[in-house]
Design a protein around this motif. Structure first.
Motif, PDB file in Angstrom:
ATOM      1  N   VAL A  29       0.834  -1.201   0.000  1.00  0.00           N
ATOM      2  CA  VAL A  29       0.000   0.000   0.000  1.00  0.00           C
ATOM      3  C   VAL A  29       0.873   1.257   0.000  1.00  0.00           C
ATOM      4  O   VAL A  29       0.562   2.239  -0.691  1.00  0.00           O
ATOM      5  CB  VAL A  29      -0.950   0.005   1.222  1.00  0.00           C
ATOM      6  N   ILE A  30       1.975   1.223   0.750  1.00  0.00           N
ATOM      7  CA  ILE A  30       2.888   2.386   0.775  1.00  0.00           C
ATOM      8  C   ILE A  30       3.504   2.607  -0.601  1.00  0.00           C
ATOM      9  O   ILE A  30       3.540   3.741  -1.109  1.00  0.00           O
ATOM     10  CB  ILE A  30       3.990   2.176   1.830  1.00  0.00           C
ATOM     11  N   PHE A  31       3.992   1.536  -1.229  1.00  0.00           N
ATOM     12  CA  PHE A  31       4.559   1.641  -2.578  1.00  0.00           C
ATOM     13  C   PHE A  31       3.521   2.208  -3.545  1.00  0.00           C
ATOM     14  O   PHE A  31       3.804   3.122  -4.329  1.00  0.00           O
ATOM     15  CB  PHE A  31       5.020   0.269  -3.077  1.00  0.00           C
ATOM     16  N   ALA A  32       2.306   1.658  -3.484  1.00  0.00           N
ATOM     17  CA  ALA A  32       1.240   2.087  -4.394  1.00  0.00           C
ATOM     18  C   ALA A  32       0.846   3.537  -4.150  1.00  0.00           C
ATOM     19  O   ALA A  32       0.561   4.280  -5.093  1.00  0.00           O
ATOM     20  CB  ALA A  32       0.018   1.176  -4.239  1.00  0.00           C
ATOM     21  N   ALA A  33       0.841   3.947  -2.879  1.00  0.00           N
ATOM     22  CA  ALA A  33       0.473   5.319  -2.540  1.00  0.00           C
ATOM     23  C   ALA A  33       1.482   6.306  -3.115  1.00  0.00           C
ATOM     24  O   ALA A  33       1.109   7.363  -3.641  1.00  0.00           O
ATOM     25  CB  ALA A  33       0.382   5.480  -1.025  1.00  0.00           C
ATOM     26  N   VAL A  34       2.761   5.962  -3.042  1.00  0.00           N
ATOM     27  CA  VAL A  34       3.801   6.831  -3.592  1.00  0.00           C
ATOM     28  C   VAL A  34       3.651   6.938  -5.107  1.00  0.00           C
ATOM     29  O   VAL A  34       3.695   8.042  -5.677  1.00  0.00           O
ATOM     30  CB  VAL A  34       5.204   6.303  -3.230  1.00  0.00           C
ATOM     31  N   THR A  83      -3.806 -12.655 -12.466  1.00  0.00           N
ATOM     32  CA  THR A  83      -3.972 -11.273 -11.996  1.00  0.00           C
ATOM     33  C   THR A  83      -3.146 -10.294 -12.814  1.00  0.00           C
ATOM     34  O   THR A  83      -3.626  -9.229 -13.200  1.00  0.00           O
ATOM     35  CB  THR A  83      -3.570 -11.162 -10.511  1.00  0.00           C
ATOM     36  N   VAL A  84      -1.894 -10.646 -13.092  1.00  0.00           N
ATOM     37  CA  VAL A  84      -1.019  -9.773 -13.881  1.00  0.00           C
ATOM     38  C   VAL A  84      -1.597  -9.563 -15.275  1.00  0.00           C
ATOM     39  O   VAL A  84      -1.593  -8.446 -15.812  1.00  0.00           O
ATOM     40  CB  VAL A  84       0.406 -10.359 -13.963  1.00  0.00           C
ATOM     41  N   ILE A  85      -2.118 -10.636 -15.871  1.00  0.00           N
ATOM     42  CA  ILE A  85      -2.742 -10.520 -17.196  1.00  0.00           C
ATOM     43  C   ILE A  85      -3.991  -9.643 -17.127  1.00  0.00           C
ATOM     44  O   ILE A  85      -4.226  -8.788 -17.985  1.00  0.00           O
ATOM     45  CB  ILE A  85      -3.105 -11.923 -17.751  1.00  0.00           C
ATOM     46  N   ILE A 117       2.979  -6.178 -10.885  1.00  0.00           N
ATOM     47  CA  ILE A 117       4.036  -7.192 -10.860  1.00  0.00           C
ATOM     48  C   ILE A 117       4.883  -7.069  -9.598  1.00  0.00           C
ATOM     49  O   ILE A 117       5.219  -8.077  -8.955  1.00  0.00           O
ATOM     50  CB  ILE A 117       4.923  -7.058 -12.122  1.00  0.00           C
ATOM     51  N   ILE A 118       5.244  -5.832  -9.240  1.00  0.00           N
ATOM     52  CA  ILE A 118       6.037  -5.605  -8.023  1.00  0.00           C
ATOM     53  C   ILE A 118       5.273  -6.095  -6.794  1.00  0.00           C
ATOM     54  O   ILE A 118       5.856  -6.685  -5.878  1.00  0.00           O
ATOM     55  CB  ILE A 118       6.392  -4.117  -7.882  1.00  0.00           C
ATOM     56  N   SER A 119       3.967  -5.864  -6.775  1.00  0.00           N
ATOM     57  CA  SER A 119       3.139  -6.297  -5.643  1.00  0.00           C
ATOM     58  C   SER A 119       3.075  -7.817  -5.558  1.00  0.00           C
ATOM     59  O   SER A 119       3.077  -8.392  -4.459  1.00  0.00           O
ATOM     60  CB  SER A 119       1.731  -5.714  -5.775  1.00  0.00           C
ATOM     61  N   VAL A 120       3.018  -8.479  -6.704  1.00  0.00           N
ATOM     62  CA  VAL A 120       3.032  -9.951  -6.729  1.00  0.00           C
ATOM     63  C   VAL A 120       4.360 -10.461  -6.166  1.00  0.00           C
ATOM     64  O   VAL A 120       4.396 -11.388  -5.347  1.00  0.00           O
ATOM     65  CB  VAL A 120       2.813 -10.473  -8.168  1.00  0.00           C
ATOM     66  N   PHE A 131      11.721  -4.209  -3.646  1.00  0.00           N
ATOM     67  CA  PHE A 131      12.194  -2.889  -3.229  1.00  0.00           C
ATOM     68  C   PHE A 131      12.975  -2.201  -4.344  1.00  0.00           C
ATOM     69  O   PHE A 131      12.705  -1.043  -4.686  1.00  0.00           O
ATOM     70  CB  PHE A 131      13.060  -3.005  -1.975  1.00  0.00           C
ATOM     71  N   PHE A 132      13.942  -2.907  -4.912  1.00  0.00           N
ATOM     72  CA  PHE A 132      14.769  -2.286  -5.945  1.00  0.00           C
ATOM     73  C   PHE A 132      13.969  -2.040  -7.231  1.00  0.00           C
ATOM     74  O   PHE A 132      14.222  -1.062  -7.947  1.00  0.00           O
ATOM     75  CB  PHE A 132      16.004  -3.135  -6.226  1.00  0.00           C
ATOM     76  N   SER A 133      12.994  -2.893  -7.514  1.00  0.00           N
ATOM     77  CA  SER A 133      12.121  -2.674  -8.674  1.00  0.00           C
ATOM     78  C   SER A 133      11.285  -1.418  -8.486  1.00  0.00           C
ATOM     79  O   SER A 133      11.091  -0.633  -9.417  1.00  0.00           O
ATOM     80  CB  SER A 133      11.202  -3.885  -8.889  1.00  0.00           C
TER      81      SER A 133
END
Length: 236
Positions: A29-34, A83-85, A117-120, A131-133
């Motif tokens: 959620v933090i990554f997505a919020a940013v 989900t990714v598709i 994809i990063i969330s998966v 993190f690096f992605s």
């Protein structure tokens, strides 16, 4: 293969338990919020809520796949793949053509898909890769955007949105800009203005004259806007 961040966090982060699930969802959620705030700040179609929903769904599905793999021995994370598709199909709906016949939303669409994809990856417990992605994705949407703009400004190739005072003035305009030292690479009629009575076009130009290459795109467009046949012109 061991995950560096997972080793630092401890064993609790590697399994499917309340602690690891809560942590993964919170980080997602933090990554997505940013990412969502960055897109919303620049007035793109997909903003804060969209990125959070996509990230939350992708993380939860990956956690479910991790559970199925551990408990039932399933070897293929089919829920994550589906989900990714699905997100790729949904994100494609953020792509559209503006009234200036310009493709918009492509970066946001790709960013939304990358966020999924990063969330998966995060949901599967690969914290270091996630993190690096995320860092690279943020750089692509911010710093690299500025570098792209600088590169475009220095290029001899650019496109303009052109509105002539009449459709019969295109030949006059093209003849004049050739005298300026500009080469026309492509001309497209803008269908959004089909019934407006204006001659509206998207024109791809190349600066051919050596002296003109010393001018900025803004200076060239400003000179073209002074032509009698031009109603409005801007770089796109």
């Amino acid at each position: 293969m061991n995950d560096l961040f997972a080793d630092i966090l401890g064993e609790w982060s590697k399994g499917v338990n309340i602690g690891s699930v809560s942590f993964k969802i919170a980080v997602a959620v933090i990554f997505a919020a940013v990412l969502g705030c960055e897109r919303a700040r620049n007035r793109h179609a997909a903003g804060l809520r969209t990125f959070i929903v996509v990230s939350l769904a992708s993380t939860v599905v990956a956690i479910a796949d991790l559970f199925l793999i551990g408990v039932y021995g399933i070897t293929i994370p089919f829920l994550s793949a589906a989900t990714v598709i699905g997100i790729a199909i949904i994100s494609s709906n953020t792509i559209l053509f503006s009234s200036k016949n310009q493709l918009k939303g492509l970066t946001t669409s790709a960013g939304l898909w990358a966020d999924s994809i990063i969330s998966v990856i995060l949901g599967l417990g690969l914290y270091t890769v996630a993190f690096f992605s995320f860092v690279v994705l943020m750089l692509s949407l911010t710093v690299f955007t500025k570098l792209e703009k600088i590169t475009k400004r220095k290029s001899n190739h650019f496109e303009v949105h052109l509105e002539l005072k009449g459709r019969n003035l295109l030949q006059e305009f093209t003849a004049t800009i050739r005298e300026f030292g500009l080469k026309i690479d492509n001309i497209e009629i803008n269908p959004a203005y089909a019934n407006s009575g204006l001659g509206v076009y998207t024109i791809a130009l190349t600066v051919a004259d050596k002296e003109l290459k010393k001018k900025t795109h803004k200076e060239i467009v400003s000179a073209l806007s002074a032509l009698d046949c031009v109603s409005y012109i801007e770089e796109i």
